[in-house]
Design a protein around this motif. Structure first.
Motif, short mmCIF file in Angstrom:
data_model
loop_
_atom_site.label_atom_id
_atom_site.label_comp_id
_atom_site.label_asym_id
_atom_site.label_seq_id
_atom_site.Cartn_x
_atom_site.Cartn_y
_atom_site.Cartn_z
N ILE A 17 70.09 7.56 5.94
CA ILE A 17 68.81 7.79 5.57
C ILE A 17 67.89 6.46 6.02
O ILE A 17 66.78 7.00 6.28
CB ILE A 17 68.68 7.97 4.05
N GLU A 18 68.53 5.73 6.09
CA GLU A 18 67.47 4.26 6.59
C GLU A 18 67.25 4.28 8.19
O GLU A 18 66.41 3.42 8.51
CB GLU A 18 68.15 2.96 6.03
N ASP A 19 67.69 5.15 8.74
CA ASP A 19 67.74 5.04 10.12
C ASP A 19 66.59 6.07 10.80
O ASP A 19 66.28 6.03 11.98
CB ASP A 19 69.23 5.56 10.98
N TYR A 20 66.41 6.83 9.76
CA TYR A 20 65.05 7.56 10.23
C TYR A 20 63.73 6.91 10.24
O TYR A 20 63.48 5.90 9.38
CB TYR A 20 64.87 8.88 9.28
N ALA B 112 59.52 11.15 12.21
CA ALA B 112 58.40 12.18 11.42
C ALA B 112 57.34 12.97 12.28
O ALA B 112 57.25 14.26 12.23
CB ALA B 112 57.85 11.24 10.44
N ARG B 113 57.14 12.22 13.50
CA ARG B 113 56.15 12.85 14.38
C ARG B 113 56.90 14.10 15.29
O ARG B 113 56.37 14.84 15.47
CB ARG B 113 55.82 11.86 15.49
N VAL B 114 58.11 13.54 15.71
CA VAL B 114 59.07 14.68 16.46
C VAL B 114 59.40 15.94 15.40
O VAL B 114 59.36 17.08 16.06
CB VAL B 114 60.34 14.06 16.88
N PHE B 115 59.42 15.87 14.11
CA PHE B 115 59.71 16.82 13.12
C PHE B 115 58.41 17.47 13.51
O PHE B 115 58.56 18.83 13.35
CB PHE B 115 60.13 16.09 11.82
N VAL B 116 57.28 17.17 13.03
CA VAL B 116 55.99 17.71 13.24
C VAL B 116 55.76 18.45 14.44
O VAL B 116 55.33 19.75 14.45
CB VAL B 116 54.64 16.89 12.75
N ASP B 117 56.10 17.73 15.48
CA ASP B 117 55.79 18.34 17.03
C ASP B 117 56.72 19.59 17.20
O ASP B 117 56.36 20.34 17.76
CB ASP B 117 55.98 17.44 17.97
N SER B 118 58.07 19.46 16.45
CA SER B 118 58.81 20.75 16.79
C SER B 118 58.42 22.05 16.39
O SER B 118 58.79 23.14 16.81
CB SER B 118 60.00 20.34 16.06
N ARG C 62 59.26 1.30 4.47
CA ARG C 62 58.41 2.32 3.82
C ARG C 62 58.81 3.77 4.15
O ARG C 62 59.76 3.83 5.00
CB ARG C 62 57.03 2.15 4.46
N ASN C 63 58.29 4.72 3.37
CA ASN C 63 58.80 6.11 3.65
C ASN C 63 58.26 6.61 4.93
O ASN C 63 56.82 6.60 5.05
CB ASN C 63 58.28 6.95 2.38
N PRO C 64 59.14 6.89 5.83
CA PRO C 64 58.35 7.31 7.17
C PRO C 64 57.78 8.72 7.30
O PRO C 64 56.95 9.20 8.03
CB PRO C 64 59.83 7.45 8.12
N PHE C 65 57.97 9.53 5.95
CA PHE C 65 57.50 10.73 6.03
C PHE C 65 55.96 10.81 5.00
O PHE C 65 55.53 11.82 4.64
CB PHE C 65 58.33 11.77 5.55
N ALA C 66 55.76 9.53 4.70
CA ALA C 66 54.47 9.52 3.94
C ALA C 66 53.12 9.40 4.67
O ALA C 66 53.16 9.02 5.77
CB ALA C 66 54.30 8.24 2.93
N ARG C 67 52.13 10.32 4.08
CA ARG C 67 50.83 10.14 4.77
C ARG C 67 50.95 10.68 6.19
O ARG C 67 50.05 9.96 6.94
CB ARG C 67 50.25 8.81 4.74
N ILE C 68 51.66 11.43 6.50
CA ILE C 68 51.44 12.00 8.08
C ILE C 68 50.31 13.01 8.31
O ILE C 68 49.95 13.96 7.19
CB ILE C 68 52.96 12.83 8.28
N ILE C 69 49.56 12.84 9.26
CA ILE C 69 48.37 13.57 9.48
C ILE C 69 48.84 14.81 10.47
O ILE C 69 49.56 14.36 11.46
CB ILE C 69 47.30 12.95 10.38
#
Length: 293
Positions: free
Chosen positions: A38-41, A46-52, A90-97
């Motif tokens: 979990i700590e390696d993300y 998060a950006r790659v996830f959205v772009d996928s 911090r949470n890498p998936f917080a406040r993603i635009i």
């Protein structure tokens, strides 16, 4: 350290929520960024996830609204993990635009009463899965709520069928407010329910082709129904029935609290609306009778 799938399983079990939408997001993340602890993300993941989701998938184009829902699932899982595991970052998936969020939304017109009458007539004549359509249209239920009904979830009160929307071995519920009991006052919905109850089947479920213990093929049912609706009713979907139901109740001057109770919506009427047991079955039946087809 604990991996993503393990912490997600722990999260959904503690929260007591439907795991499917959460694991859709988690499995997609693991697919595009790899299965890690979990700590390696990172924010890059998060950006790659959205772009996928930019490319059209085999299930069709995913809207930014759907991407936001999946991001919210990941955000909740990572928030839980950070606090439970006392992680320093911090949470890498917080406040993603999400670029262009909301601009790809399509607005579909609700069904007119004339369209509903035509739809119900066709559905009752066709039978099988389409019998669900008059029930959806006259109760405002979500597809999964009716598709996953067991015969034990249907009772009779004062010569009316009552469907009890509750968790069972087939599926959970979307929210706490989703749990409710609804009288069937519409002739069309009553006829559809009768046909389903009288069908010869050893299954405890009303739709045995799509529902069984621990399994609900909501996606398959939705695809079949929406293909028919889009072709025959100008691009409309099963969810348009839910929108139409709310509009019809509003036009019939049904109180907002009763509308929310019937549809299993979260009330927007303030804290006081959460007090008490809500409207009685006879009163709810009286309100639904105002729009019954």
């Amino acid at each position: 350290m604990i991996n993503l799938v393990e912490i997600t399983q722990e999260y959904v079990e503690l929260k007591g929520i439907n795991p499917k939408p959460v694991f859709i997001a988690v499995n997609r993340l693991a697919e595009v960024c790899g299965s890690k602890t979990i700590e390696d993300y990172t924010r890059k993941d998060a950006r790659v996830f959205v772009d996928s989701y930019k490319n059209v998938s085999r299930f069709g184009k995913v809207t930014t609204t759907t991407v936001r829902r999946r991001l919210n699932s990941l955000n909740a899982v990572f928030n839980y993990a950070i606090y439970e595991l006392d992680l320093p970052h911090r949470n890498p998936f917080a406040r993603i635009i999400i670029k262009g969020e909301g601009k790809d939304a399509t607005t579909r017109e609700p069904f007119s009463v004339a369209e509903l009458k035509n739809l119900y007539k066709q559905s009752l004549a066709h039978g099988k899965l389409r019998l669900i359509l008059p029930i959806l249209g006259e109760t405002g239920c979500r597809l999964s709520e009716v598709l996953g009904l067991s015969k034990d979830d249907v009772s009779e009160v004062d010569d009316l069928y009552v469907i009890n929307i509750r968790e069972n071995d087939c599926r959970g519920l979307k929210t706490e407010n989703s749990k409710r009991s609804l009288p069937i006052v519409s002739k069309s919905a009553t006829q559809a329910l009768q046909k389903l109850l009288e069908a010869k089947s050893d299954s405890p479920y009303l739709f045995p082709r799509y529902a069984s213990c621990g399994y609900l093929n909501n996606t398959g049912a939705s695809a079949t129904l929406c293909k028919y609706l889009k072709k025959s009713f100008d691009g409309k979907t099963t969810h348009c029935l839910r929108h139409s139901f709310r509009d019809r109740l509003r036009e019939a001057d049904v109180p907002l609290e009763a509308i929310d109770q019937a549809g299993g919506w979260s009330s927007v009427g303030g804290v006081g609306t959460n007090y008490g047991k809500g409207y009685s079955m006879p009163k709810l039946a009286e309100y639904l009778q105002r729009i019954a087809i």
